[in-house]
Design an enzyme around this catalytic site. Structure first.
Site: not given
Length: 212
Positions: A48-50, A52, A186
């Site tokens: 997923g999002c790097f 995170c 976010y």
């Protein structure tokens, strides 16, 4: 007559199989192994999002740094605006005397939705697909054993297992993003809750200095 027919069939079978076998061998991709530097090793994960993933791994004992970037594709010089077939990924620089690759794999699966295909949480698409990269057969076995264990628990594991080839570092403004922008929407709404969920599963690996 039967002997001639048998010979012809054997010839046809061998002729048909040869290109398939050659094709299979051509598809085999050998992993690239990154040499240790100053006693530190590197591992690569996409989940997923790097932003995170970077925050999660940097909170783990034995991890010196997590770097955001791109991996898993063939496009040269990927960027945030155009990383094409690559996934957002992270390079984990760690001390193997303190934390093992096996533990890093455990962290990987404990910090994600194991069954989500092409994404994590609200981040959807191939850019956010889950990939566990291996650099040698030992790492591959560790990953496969973990996936087997999860499968036996009833999970449908979505993560790909791929031979590591190359890691491209993302733009500077993506590095340490959660740390530098703790109040960003976010980070507050996705990154921190994801980290807390992971920390509740593996509190024993969290650095004592890390708090959220």
């Amino acid at each position: 007559m039967k002997l001639i027919s048998t010979i012809i069939l054997i010839f046809i079978a061998s002729t048909c199989n040869t290109p398939v076998e050659k094709k299979a061998k051509q598809k085999e991709i050998l992993p690239v192994e990154v040499n240790a530097q100053d006693g530190l090793e590197r591992a690569y994960f996409a989940s997923g999002c790097f932003w995170c993933v970077e925050e999660i791994y940097e909170s783990v004992q034995g991890v010196q740094e997590a770097i955001s970037g791109y991996s898993g594709g063939n496009t040269e010089n990927p960027t945030y605006r155009n990383h094409a077939d690559h996934a957002e990924a992270n390079e984990i620089i760690y001390d193997p005397e303190t934390v093992s690759f096996k533990t890093l794999v455990d962290v990987y699966f404990a910090s994600q939705n194991i069954e989500q295909v092409n994404g994590q949480g609200p981040d959807i698409g191939e850019s956010y697909r889950s990939i566990v990269f291996y650099q040698n057969n030992e790492q591959k076995k560790i990953i496969e054993d973990k996936i087997t264990a999860l499968t036996n628990e009833g999970y449908k594991v979505a993560a790909e297992v791929k031979a590591f080839q190359k890691f491209w570092i993302a733009e500077e403004y993506h590095q340490d993003y959660a740390k530098l922008h703790p109040n960003q929407g976010y980070i507050q709404g996705v990154s921190i809750p994801r980290w807390r969920k992971f920390a509740s599963k593996m509190p024993e690996v969290i650095k004592s200095s890390v708090r959220h």
